[in-house]
Design an enzyme around this catalytic site. Structure first.
Site, PDB file in Angstrom:
ATOM      1  N   LYS A 112      82.621  51.827  40.128  1.00 16.26           N
ATOM      2  CA  LYS A 112      84.026  52.251  39.931  1.00 16.26           C
ATOM      3  C   LYS A 112      84.376  52.300  38.455  1.00 16.26           C
ATOM      4  O   LYS A 112      85.080  53.193  38.006  1.00 16.26           O
ATOM      5  CB  LYS A 112      84.976  51.242  40.593  1.00 16.26           C
ATOM      6  CG  LYS A 112      85.249  51.510  42.034  1.00 16.26           C
ATOM      7  CD  LYS A 112      86.537  50.845  42.489  1.00 16.26           C
ATOM      8  CE  LYS A 112      86.626  49.367  42.245  1.00 16.26           C
ATOM      9  NZ  LYS A 112      85.849  48.507  43.138  1.00 16.26           N
ATOM     10  N   GLY A 113      83.878  51.299  37.723  1.00 18.33           N
ATOM     11  CA  GLY A 113      84.184  51.222  36.287  1.00 18.33           C
ATOM     12  C   GLY A 113      83.656  52.438  35.555  1.00 18.33           C
ATOM     13  O   GLY A 113      84.362  53.041  34.735  1.00 18.33           O
ATOM     14  N   ILE A 114      82.441  52.816  35.874  1.00 19.27           N
ATOM     15  CA  ILE A 114      81.829  53.976  35.203  1.00 19.27           C
ATOM     16  C   ILE A 114      82.561  55.253  35.611  1.00 19.27           C
ATOM     17  O   ILE A 114      82.812  56.127  34.787  1.00 19.27           O
ATOM     18  CB  ILE A 114      80.317  54.051  35.546  1.00 19.27           C
ATOM     19  CG1 ILE A 114      79.597  52.885  34.856  1.00 19.27           C
ATOM     20  CG2 ILE A 114      79.718  55.384  35.134  1.00 19.27           C
ATOM     21  CD1 ILE A 114      78.140  52.731  35.218  1.00 19.27           C
TER      22      ILE A 114
ATOM     23  N   ASP B  59      83.674  45.760  33.122  1.00 18.13           N
ATOM     24  CA  ASP B  59      84.053  47.170  33.232  1.00 18.13           C
ATOM     25  C   ASP B  59      84.828  47.639  31.997  1.00 18.13           C
ATOM     26  O   ASP B  59      84.806  48.820  31.658  1.00 18.13           O
ATOM     27  CB  ASP B  59      84.897  47.417  34.493  1.00 18.13           C
ATOM     28  CG  ASP B  59      84.003  47.664  35.708  1.00 18.13           C
ATOM     29  OD1 ASP B  59      82.885  48.179  35.520  1.00 18.13           O
ATOM     30  OD2 ASP B  59      84.418  47.332  36.828  1.00 18.13           O
TER      31      ASP B  59
ATOM     32  N   LYS C 193      75.308  59.828  55.935  1.00 21.15           N
ATOM     33  CA  LYS C 193      76.368  59.559  56.905  1.00 21.15           C
ATOM     34  C   LYS C 193      77.737  59.477  56.232  1.00 21.15           C
ATOM     35  O   LYS C 193      77.907  58.781  55.228  1.00 21.15           O
ATOM     36  CB  LYS C 193      76.075  58.224  57.608  1.00 21.15           C
ATOM     37  CG  LYS C 193      74.842  58.281  58.499  1.00 21.15           C
ATOM     38  CD  LYS C 193      75.115  59.159  59.708  1.00 21.15           C
ATOM     39  CE  LYS C 193      73.957  59.168  60.672  1.00 21.15           C
ATOM     40  NZ  LYS C 193      74.174  60.137  61.768  1.00 21.15           N
ATOM     41  N   THR C 194      78.697  60.167  56.812  1.00 21.68           N
ATOM     42  CA  THR C 194      80.046  60.177  56.230  1.00 21.68           C
ATOM     43  C   THR C 194      80.975  59.147  56.871  1.00 21.68           C
ATOM     44  O   THR C 194      82.070  58.896  56.371  1.00 21.68           O
ATOM     45  CB  THR C 194      80.707  61.575  56.387  1.00 21.68           C
ATOM     46  OG1 THR C 194      80.837  61.841  57.779  1.00 21.68           O
ATOM     47  CG2 THR C 194      79.897  62.659  55.711  1.00 21.68           C
TER      48      THR C 194
ATOM     49  N   ASP D 293      73.431  60.004  42.354  1.00 16.49           N
ATOM     50  CA  ASP D 293      72.723  59.143  41.390  1.00 16.49           C
ATOM     51  C   ASP D 293      72.199  59.996  40.240  1.00 16.49           C
ATOM     52  O   ASP D 293      71.561  61.027  40.474  1.00 16.49           O
ATOM     53  CB  ASP D 293      71.522  58.455  42.066  1.00 16.49           C
ATOM     54  CG  ASP D 293      71.975  57.482  43.148  1.00 16.49           C
ATOM     55  OD1 ASP D 293      73.196  57.236  43.247  1.00 16.49           O
ATOM     56  OD2 ASP D 293      71.116  56.995  43.896  1.00 16.49           O
TER      57      ASP D 293
ATOM     58  N   CYS E 293      74.794  35.319  18.338  1.00 20.22           N
ATOM     59  CA  CYS E 293      75.527  34.123  18.723  1.00 20.22           C
ATOM     60  C   CYS E 293      74.580  32.945  18.969  1.00 20.22           C
ATOM     61  O   CYS E 293      74.027  32.423  18.014  1.00 20.22           O
ATOM     62  CB  CYS E 293      76.460  34.419  19.885  1.00 20.22           C
ATOM     63  SG  CYS E 293      77.891  33.332  19.862  1.00 20.22           S
TER      64      CYS E 293
ATOM     65  N   HIS F 153      79.398  38.995  18.162  1.00 18.66           N
ATOM     66  CA  HIS F 153      78.786  39.833  19.205  1.00 18.66           C
ATOM     67  C   HIS F 153      78.932  41.320  18.863  1.00 18.66           C
ATOM     68  O   HIS F 153      79.872  41.970  19.318  1.00 18.66           O
ATOM     69  CB  HIS F 153      79.463  39.566  20.554  1.00 18.66           C
ATOM     70  CG  HIS F 153      79.141  38.228  21.120  1.00 18.66           C
ATOM     71  ND1 HIS F 153      78.047  38.002  21.930  1.00 18.66           N
ATOM     72  CD2 HIS F 153      79.742  37.032  20.971  1.00 18.66           C
ATOM     73  CE1 HIS F 153      77.996  36.731  22.271  1.00 18.66           C
ATOM     74  NE2 HIS F 153      79.015  36.113  21.701  1.00 18.66           N
TER      75      HIS F 153
ATOM     76  N   GLU G 293      77.350  43.737  20.013  1.00 15.06           N
ATOM     77  CA  GLU G 293      77.112  44.619  21.168  1.00 15.06           C
ATOM     78  C   GLU G 293      78.402  45.174  21.763  1.00 15.06           C
ATOM     79  O   GLU G 293      78.396  46.215  22.416  1.00 15.06           O
ATOM     80  CB  GLU G 293      76.296  43.882  22.248  1.00 15.06           C
ATOM     81  CG  GLU G 293      76.992  42.748  22.996  1.00 15.06           C
ATOM     82  CD  GLU G 293      76.872  41.384  22.317  1.00 15.06           C
ATOM     83  OE1 GLU G 293      76.668  41.343  21.091  1.00 15.06           O
ATOM     84  OE2 GLU G 293      76.999  40.357  23.029  1.00 15.06           O
TER      85      GLU G 293
END
Ligand code: GLN
Length: 536
Positions: free
Chosen positions: A17-19, A71, A187-188, A240, A382, A508, A510
């Protein structure tokens, strides 16, 4: 007027969801809109700061020092959004606000209840984002439709949409269309049921995004459209991706998701320019400079999400150097009983990330010694930096029992010690040195060369620091203090003389790397590691 998009998830968790939300934000920003994002997490911790990474993955830190859901890292990386303390609310935070207000007499005479007081507090958290400089707010609701604990959030967004009037809010629901191997079909039904759950509580998704392994057929789309009550073109496939998560927005844009969002919100559909983004994705897919293997030595290795931003930042540095970064995840405890050559013999560069607690520290120290004595590019972050100082003190400065006061109360050489202002603090939540602080870099250091700047600002999350009592001894033996706080009281970056690339920082980096702009230290580290590819 600010418009709102609410992103919910159904069928299972971990659908991305976050992406997806971050991808929508990125596309809308590219179309010229100012977007802000926030996440609602339905658990009772006030924030994820006190949770183990095994429970929750990495804790992402914002400039203003909030400890948040990972997220938010996607939001900042995809959309260049700057998140802050208001970007992440949990049930715990909402409840503690309400309970605090009740104690202060804010609801005098009333019975305080989930409806309307908790839901009002949630709506307040959402509308706090409604500032004049923002066109669209995207709010991601954590959890899965049907969870008991996310109900107040869903009720709040239902009310929010109802109150905001036509064309001002919309619901995007992300579901899964699973491939059932035995039947050989997708499958839906799970998606239909998930939408039915939302409908039961009064939420009608405007757009349906379906995670799937294989393309959706016309038949699937027709079924999903009919039974989920969304027009056919608003059933979007999120298949995907092959190479990188940064392909997701491109895939969504190809199905006009961003255009539909703007039309539904009654906003002009400006031009979409994805030139830079597509070039970046192409660099991931075609790394003209080959591959480089990087060892990451940590103790939360078995859960990829624990070092999310580290892995992302390494991949960004790969993009900037046009090289594929292969990450070898190394469980630090494994190093404690095996030979370093066996485990580290094939890596071109070594990174030791942050962490807490003594488990695995000896393995990290062993790895750092190996990198120092074998001229392997080393990047410490760190706790990784603190371990580098301990290793240097023990093995170069002959302080054989050197340690961090976090791990030893009996050491005669606490080269890493609790920060002065931490000594009186006992509460654990939100009490570390958190968020962005300035740092000055010294002339001639690798760090300064990488940043191409003498003063920087980076995010922190720690309680311990290099003990200034030992600095002269460390300096005498060749440790370089490459960065300090402006008042010079805190060591922020250390390096080594006579080593190809050995940089360790207390902060940090990153958290500030993005695919379009790799972090300078990660970029420098990967460049140095590429030069070390002759090893094996
Ligand atoms: N445990 C160390 C400290 O608190 C390092 C923290 C970290 O790596 N984020 O200082």
């Amino acid at each position: 007027m600010t418009k709102h998009i609410f992103v919910t998830g159904g069928v299972v968790s971990s659908l991305g969801k976050g992406i997806t939300a971050a991808s929508i934000a990125m596309l809308l920003e590219q179309r010229g809109y100012k977007v802000k994002m926030q996440k609602m997490d339905p658990y009772l911790n006030v924030d994820p700061g006190t949770m183990s990474p095994f429970q929750h993955g990495e804790v992402y830190v914002t400039d203003d020092g909030a400890e948040t859901d990972l997220d938010l890292g996607h939001y900042e990386r995809f959309a260049g959004i700057t998140c802050n303390k208001s970007s992440n609310f949990t049930t715990g935070r909402i409840y503690s606000n309400v309970i605090k207000r009740e104690r202060e007499g804010g609801y005098l005479g009333k019975t305080v209840q989930v409806i309307p007081h908790i839901t009002n507090e949630i709506k307040l958290a959402i509308s706090m984002f409604d500032t004049s400089d923002v066109d669209i707010v995207i709010t991601e609701i954590g959890g899965t439709a049907g969870d008991i604990e996310s109900l107040p959030f869903l009720e709040a967004i239902r009310q929010f949409k109802h109150e905001s009037g036509r064309n001002n809010s919309l619901f995007v629901h992300l579901t899964l269309v699973p491939f059932i191997k035995a039947a050989g079909e997708m499958k839906t039904k799970p998606s239909q049921q998930s939408v039915a759950i939302l409908r039961e509580i009064g939420i009608m998704p405007d757009l349906l995004i379906c995670r799937c392994e294989h393309p959706l057929t016309e038949e699937h789309i027709e079924k999903l459209s009919l039974f989920c009550n969304v027009p056919k073109e608003f059933v979007i496939a999120e298949q995907d991706v092959q190479n990188t998560i940064y392909e997701v927005p491109v895939e969504l844009a190809a199905q006009n998701l961003d255009r539909y969002v703007l039309e539904l919100l009654n906003l002009p559909v400006n031009n979409l320019d994805l030139t830079d983004w597509n070039k970046m994705v192409d660099n991931v897919i075609n790394p003209v400079n080959g591959e480089v293997k990087i060892g990451v030595v940590g103790k939360y290795i078995s859960l990829r999400d624990s070092y999310k931003s580290i892995y992302e930042a390494l991949s960004h540095a790969g993009i900037a150097n046009r090289v594929k970064v292969n990450i070898k995840m190394i469980e630090s405890e494994d190093l404690e009983n095996s030979s370093e050559d066996e485990i580290l013999g094939d890596v071109c560069g070594l990174l030791v990330p942050g962490g807490f607690g003594s488990r695995g520290v000896d393995g990290k120290i062993k790895a750092i010694k190996y990198a120092r004595t074998n001229n392997i590019p080393f990047f410490g972050i760190c706790l990784g930096m603190q371990c580098a100082v301990i290793e240097f003190a023990r093995n170069v400065c002959a302080m054989t029992d050197a340690h961090s006061a976090e791990f030893s109360t009996t050491t005669t050489h606490p080269v890493i010690d609790l920060m002065e202002d931490q000594k009186l603090i006992s509460a654990k939540g939100g009490t570390m040195r958190l968020g962005a602080y300035p740092c000055n870099l010294s002339e001639g250091s690798n760090a300064r060369a990488s940043y191409e700047s003498a003063s920087i600002s980076e995010r922190h999350r720690h309680r311990y620091e290099v003990n200034n009592k030992y600095i002269n001894e460390l300096l005498d033996k060749g440790l370089v203090i490459a960065g300090t706080s402006p008042d010079k009281k805190l060591v922020e970056v250390v390096e080594l003389k006579n080593h190809p690339w050995f940089v360790a920082c207390q902060y940090h980096p990153e958290f500030k790397s993005t695919p379009l702009k790799a972090h300078p230290l990660f970029k420098g580290f990967i460049a140095a590691s590429m030069k070390n590819r002759v090893r094996k």
